[in-house]
Design a protein around this motif. Sequence first.
Motif, mmCIF file in Angstrom:
data_model
loop_
_atom_site.group_PDB
_atom_site.id
_atom_site.type_symbol
_atom_site.label_atom_id
_atom_site.label_comp_id
_atom_site.label_asym_id
_atom_site.label_seq_id
_atom_site.Cartn_x
_atom_site.Cartn_y
_atom_site.Cartn_z
ATOM 1 N N THR A 100 -1.107 -13.629 -4.807
ATOM 2 C CA THR A 100 -0.433 -14.442 -4.002
ATOM 3 C C THR A 100 -2.015 -15.167 -3.457
ATOM 4 O OG1 THR A 100 1.503 -14.241 -3.048
ATOM 5 C CG2 THR A 100 0.380 -16.052 -2.404
ATOM 6 N N MET A 151 1.028 -0.903 0.238
ATOM 7 C CA MET A 151 -0.002 0.321 -0.528
ATOM 8 C C MET A 151 0.851 1.111 0.048
ATOM 9 S SD MET A 151 -2.879 -1.151 -0.155
ATOM 10 C CE MET A 151 -3.790 -2.851 -0.059
ATOM 11 N N ARG A 152 2.240 1.186 0.674
ATOM 12 C CA ARG A 152 3.156 1.915 0.770
ATOM 13 C C ARG A 152 3.467 3.065 -0.891
ATOM 14 N NH1 ARG A 152 5.523 0.367 5.460
ATOM 15 N NH2 ARG A 152 4.347 -0.939 5.302
ATOM 16 N N ASP A 153 3.557 1.785 -1.521
ATOM 17 C CA ASP A 153 4.465 1.816 -3.123
ATOM 18 C C ASP A 153 2.999 1.943 -3.741
ATOM 19 O OD1 ASP A 153 5.903 -0.928 -3.148
ATOM 20 O OD2 ASP A 153 4.716 -0.455 -2.519
ATOM 21 N N LEU A 201 6.677 -10.167 -8.150
ATOM 22 C CA LEU A 201 8.072 -9.708 -8.204
ATOM 23 C C LEU A 201 8.443 -9.127 -9.595
ATOM 24 C CD1 LEU A 201 9.451 -12.490 -6.019
ATOM 25 C CD2 LEU A 201 8.215 -10.369 -5.249
ATOM 26 N N TYR A 248 11.149 0.011 -4.035
ATOM 27 C CA TYR A 248 11.809 -1.376 -4.139
ATOM 28 C C TYR A 248 13.469 -2.063 -3.656
ATOM 29 C CZ TYR A 248 12.340 -5.431 -5.927
ATOM 30 O OH TYR A 248 12.521 -7.024 -6.546
ATOM 31 N N HIS A 264 13.537 -3.089 -0.008
ATOM 32 C CA HIS A 264 14.350 -4.825 0.879
ATOM 33 C C HIS A 264 15.039 -4.632 2.014
ATOM 34 C CE1 HIS A 264 15.552 -8.081 -1.171
ATOM 35 N NE2 HIS A 264 15.349 -7.662 -2.425
ATOM 36 N N ARG A 305 0.258 -6.372 -6.760
ATOM 37 C CA ARG A 305 1.025 -6.346 -5.510
ATOM 38 C C ARG A 305 1.752 -8.025 -5.166
ATOM 39 N NH1 ARG A 305 -1.870 -1.910 -4.253
ATOM 40 N NH2 ARG A 305 -0.851 -0.419 -4.966
ATOM 41 N N PRO A 306 2.292 -8.670 -5.296
ATOM 42 C CA PRO A 306 3.044 -9.210 -4.825
ATOM 43 C C PRO A 306 2.176 -10.594 -3.865
ATOM 44 C CG PRO A 306 5.276 -8.245 -4.220
ATOM 45 C CD PRO A 306 4.530 -7.937 -4.183
ATOM 46 N N MET A 307 1.401 -9.994 -2.369
ATOM 47 C CA MET A 307 0.602 -10.239 -1.630
ATOM 48 C C MET A 307 -0.587 -10.460 -2.160
ATOM 49 S SD MET A 307 -0.232 -10.334 2.024
ATOM 50 C CE MET A 307 -0.488 -8.375 3.054
ATOM 51 N N TYR A 362 2.792 -14.976 -6.975
ATOM 52 C CA TYR A 362 4.131 -14.572 -6.558
ATOM 53 C C TYR A 362 4.906 -14.258 -7.488
ATOM 54 C CZ TYR A 362 6.759 -13.807 -2.821
ATOM 55 O OH TYR A 362 7.599 -13.079 -2.235
#
Lengths: 254, 191
Positions: free
Chosen positions: B64, B1-3, B100, B185, B189, B59-61, B96
């Motif tokens: 998935t 949500m933040r990016d 990425l 990104y 990390h 987004r990844p979440m 997922y």
Amino acid sequence: MRAAGRRAPALLVLVSVLLIAADHWITLTPLRAFGSGVYGSLENVTSSVTRWASDARRLETVERENARLRAEVLTGRRPTAAVAGAAAAYQVVSAHAIGFGGDQTVTLDVGTGSGVARDMTVLNGDGLVGRVVQAGPSTATVLLATAPSSSVGARLETSREVGLVTGVPDRGLLRLSLLNADAAVRVGDRVVTLGSENMRPFVPDVPVGSVVAVEGTSGALTRTALVRPFAHFSTLDLVTVVVGPGRPGDGAPQ
Amino acid sequence: MRDPARKPAGNPAGRALLAVALVLLAPVAQVSVVNGLGLPGGGPDLVLIGVVTLGMVLRPMAATVVGFAAGLAADIAPPADHSIGRHALVLCLIGYLCALVPADSSAGQRTAAALGGTLGGALLDAALAGVLGDESWTSVLGGLPGSLAWTVAGGTLVAVALVSLLPRRRRFGGPASRAAARGHYTGGHHA
């Protein structure tokens, strides 16, 4: 964000593995019933829409077939006597094939609500289709006779030699293994079902197919032959499920 | 949500709608339409192609979760007779991995990712089918060329669609948002 983005996959992978394990040890019947209810209904709607769209053509085909069958009855000629006889002697439910699986299974639009249960014979006007392997509330899953994991007790119609019919992967054919290694089998011989104890999963004398090639030599342990099934599995539509023995006029079983 | 700069494709409602459509309709379209056509080699796997497509824009979440839900749907939609959870496992991993891939990657990278996602998904699913005993290894290997051919075709279509659709939208952001995305990104990390 990144950490959460990595935890979620790990968690869902774990859930998937647990589901696979659970499905192997106990059968996840409620989940399958849920799938039958939700996705079976959607398949039913899709199938009804496509059938409705082609109704005019289907009606004409049915009228033609009806006229031909009436003529055959009048002239006393009964080309599918075995199928008609087999269906008449049992309690049957007719159904439409509404979904086709990738692994030689089809969905029927009847389920436990119509008296369909596991291990019941499914046939159509041409011959044996397969057996019911799952029954949900409104749909049933049929394992086709051509599936590699399918095996059907069978016999040669004329010589009454007993054998086993299994699916041949990817060729739409069946392989008949006769118990008697010296049994005489010729191209064109008709194969019918042997029948199981209590008529489950297979009722006897349903036509399966005809021999197209003889494989083994007479010295081999078993004699095998390739059989072309009578039913056309890629264009399945109307089929019949044998739900139980019984006299005509009985109510629906259960 | 933040990016928000990282995976900005489409509006959220549109993506949610696509995800619901994928979970509800793709398994039905697969068994009622595609498999019924009797295509040589079996036809494309709509659910896998859908998960790869959505994975590229989510987004990844989210990717998935969508992969898992769509996979579970394909596992329980009749006439499925294989282990429940097999497609769910494969597709949550593929969703997922596809998510990425950064949204600002080049057309070539996205094509490679879509192809890799569909190919990897088909291979992993076939391997699991053999390992779990859902199918015999002979039938797994016999069906593999057909399913791989359709998957490569589907993966290429997805890649072409993404490549032709996404760059147009990216002109609004330009190099500034690309730099911001990179910053987020790498920053994320270390967090």
